[in-house]
Design an enzyme around this catalytic site. Structure first.
Site, PDB file in Angstrom:
ATOM      1  N   THR A 168      54.569 118.623  60.082  1.00 46.96           N
ATOM      2  CA  THR A 168      53.105 118.552  60.169  1.00 46.96           C
ATOM      3  C   THR A 168      52.737 117.741  61.416  1.00 46.96           C
ATOM      4  OG1 THR A 168      52.694 118.767  57.815  1.00 46.96           O
ATOM      5  CG2 THR A 168      51.109 117.428  59.030  1.00 46.96           C
ATOM      6  N   ARG A 196      47.727 127.176  47.950  1.00 45.33           N
ATOM      7  CA  ARG A 196      47.971 125.719  47.819  1.00 45.33           C
ATOM      8  C   ARG A 196      47.352 124.989  49.011  1.00 45.33           C
ATOM      9  NH1 ARG A 196      50.592 121.601  51.134  1.00 45.33           N
ATOM     10  NH2 ARG A 196      51.303 119.973  49.728  1.00 45.33           N
ATOM     11  N   VAL A 197      46.697 123.876  48.733  1.00 46.35           N
ATOM     12  CA  VAL A 197      46.134 123.033  49.789  1.00 46.35           C
ATOM     13  C   VAL A 197      46.683 121.627  49.612  1.00 46.35           C
ATOM     14  CG1 VAL A 197      44.016 122.032  50.721  1.00 46.35           C
ATOM     15  CG2 VAL A 197      44.028 124.414  49.941  1.00 46.35           C
ATOM     16  N   GLY A 198      47.181 121.057  50.694  1.00 45.52           N
ATOM     17  CA  GLY A 198      47.715 119.700  50.643  1.00 45.52           C
ATOM     18  C   GLY A 198      46.706 118.675  51.113  1.00 45.52           C
ATOM     19  N   ASP A 199      47.210 117.568  51.606  1.00 43.63           N
ATOM     20  CA  ASP A 199      46.357 116.449  52.014  1.00 43.63           C
ATOM     21  C   ASP A 199      45.721 116.636  53.383  1.00 43.63           C
ATOM     22  OD1 ASP A 199      49.236 116.149  52.802  1.00 43.63           O
ATOM     23  OD2 ASP A 199      48.352 114.583  54.060  1.00 43.63           O
ATOM     24  N   THR A 218      51.267 112.322  57.019  1.00 43.96           N
ATOM     25  CA  THR A 218      52.206 113.411  56.795  1.00 43.96           C
ATOM     26  C   THR A 218      53.088 113.020  55.615  1.00 43.96           C
ATOM     27  OG1 THR A 218      54.130 114.571  57.723  1.00 43.96           O
ATOM     28  CG2 THR A 218      53.636 112.418  58.662  1.00 43.96           C
ATOM     29  N   GLY A 219      53.700 114.028  55.000  1.00 39.65           N
ATOM     30  CA  GLY A 219      54.586 113.733  53.872  1.00 39.65           C
ATOM     31  C   GLY A 219      54.218 114.550  52.650  1.00 39.65           C
ATOM     32  N   GLY A 221      52.217 116.033  50.254  1.00 36.62           N
ATOM     33  CA  GLY A 221      50.766 116.183  50.199  1.00 36.62           C
ATOM     34  C   GLY A 221      50.180 115.829  48.853  1.00 36.62           C
TER      35      GLY A 221
HETATM   36  N1  ASP Z   1      51.440 116.695  54.128  1.00 39.95           N
HETATM   37  C1  ASP Z   1      51.713 118.101  54.383  1.00 39.95           C
HETATM   38  C2  ASP Z   1      51.243 118.928  53.207  1.00 39.95           C
HETATM   39  O1  ASP Z   1      51.467 118.513  52.093  1.00 39.95           O
HETATM   40  C3  ASP Z   1      53.161 118.394  54.633  1.00 39.95           C
HETATM   41  C4  ASP Z   1      53.882 117.467  55.583  1.00 39.95           C
HETATM   42  O2  ASP Z   1      53.305 116.519  56.108  1.00 39.95           O
HETATM   43  O3  ASP Z   1      55.073 117.717  55.847  1.00 39.95           O
HETATM   44  O4  ASP Z   1      50.708 119.985  53.395  1.00 39.95           O
END
Ligand code: ASP
Length: 295
Positions: A168, A196-199, A218-219, A221
């Site tokens: 990301t 799906r929607v992340g952070d 990042t990480g 989500g």
């Molecule tokens: N945070 C991102 C998500 O969950 C993924 C990532 O940062 O690797 O969509």
């Protein structure tokens, strides 16, 4: 990384996770190029908002990163991207999520911010707005890279894949007028469900900017959403912690409450910093004292 008030700075990340050492040079080159693109705008007395968009766009176009070209794939092998951009001075924010075949999600997020009517547009329906602002989709399948296709084939379970995802991208910047901005863009998690929607596109979760601080995360989500990581960092910083201390405290809370992992870039009027719980997170920065990078 101390900086005086009013000095310009940009810091970018290329996602936290586990990546093989043979990719380090390419990832470093990518985040450096992104920081340079943003810095060129800051050096020309441009806005922090334009700088973070320019930096993120470079990484969306780089197939090494999980955003735009090279995005992680859904279970069906398709690309759905998320992005947000936030202007700290005005608190304007624009975001898009789960939009199919969108190569530069940050540009559509920026257009949502400029239009000012809504904050978040999602799914294929966002193409109507994209069309109105002159952004066209990539041909279906054209954002899929061989590396991501291979990863999808290897990802038999979401759990296993979580250990090694990353890529990301995000940027935080301060311009010479002291204005702050943040942007984040992603293909999300490998083998995610469609929709799906992340952070990353959620203000206060993956991205935040106000007059005092700018944050891009990042990480995991789902973990980041559960603790509203970016806004939590800003709230901790408002209690008198430094940006780095606030970030470390919020990440510790995320780990304790969710067991998840995350990485953060953060910038205020005193410093810029990065903190990650994971093995690697490519970062690059340029400020008035010079340039640097790390992985
Ligand atoms: N945070 C991102 C998500 O969950 C993924 C990532 O940062 O690797 O969509």
């Amino acid at each position: 990384m101390q900086a005086r008030r009013g000095a310009k700075a940009i810091l970018v990340h290329g996602g936290c996770g586990l990546v093989s050492a043979e990719r380090y040079d390419r990832l470093r080159a990518g985040v450096r190029a992104a920081a340079e693109a943003g810095n060129a705008i800051l050096d020309a007395d441009g806005d922090a908002l334009d700088a973070v968009v320019a930096a993120v766009r470079v990484l969306e176009d780089d197939p090494e990163f999980n955003a735009g070209t090279g995005a992680a794939l859904t279970r069906e092998g398709t690309v759905e991207t998320d992005a947000s951009v936030m202007d700290g001075d005005s608190r304007r924010v624009g975001a898009v999520a789960a939009v199919p075949d969108l190569g530069n999600a940050v540009l559509l997020a920026r257009a949502v911010l400029e239009a000012g009517e809504h904050v978040l547009l999602v799914g294929p329906a966002a193409w109507q707005f994209a069309h109105e602002v002159g952004i066209t989709p990539a041909p279906p399948g054209s954002l899929v890279t061989p590396r991501q296709r291979q990863r999808l084939q290897e990802a038999h379970t979401v759990e296993r894949e979580r250990e090694r995802e990353g890529g990301t991208v995000g940027a935080v910047a301060r311009d010479r007028r002291g204005r702050l901005a943040a942007a984040t863009s992603t293909g999300g998690t490998m083998r995610k469900r469609s929709g799906r929607v992340g952070d990353s596109p959620i203000p206060g979760a993956g991205t935040w900017a106000d007059r005092e601080i700018a944050v891009s995360c990042t990480g995991d989500g789902e973990a980041i959403l559960r603790v509203a990581l970016a806004r939590t960092i800003s709230a901790y910083a408002a209690t008198g912690m430094t940006a780095r201390e606030a970030t470390a405290a919020a990440l510790a809370e995320l780990r304790r409450l969710t067991g998840g992992t995350a990485g953060v870039i953060v910038l205020d009027h005193s410093e810029h910093a990065f903190v990650t719980l994971s093995a690697t997170m490519p970062v690059a920065w340029i400020d008035d004292t010079g340039a640097g990078d790390a992985i």
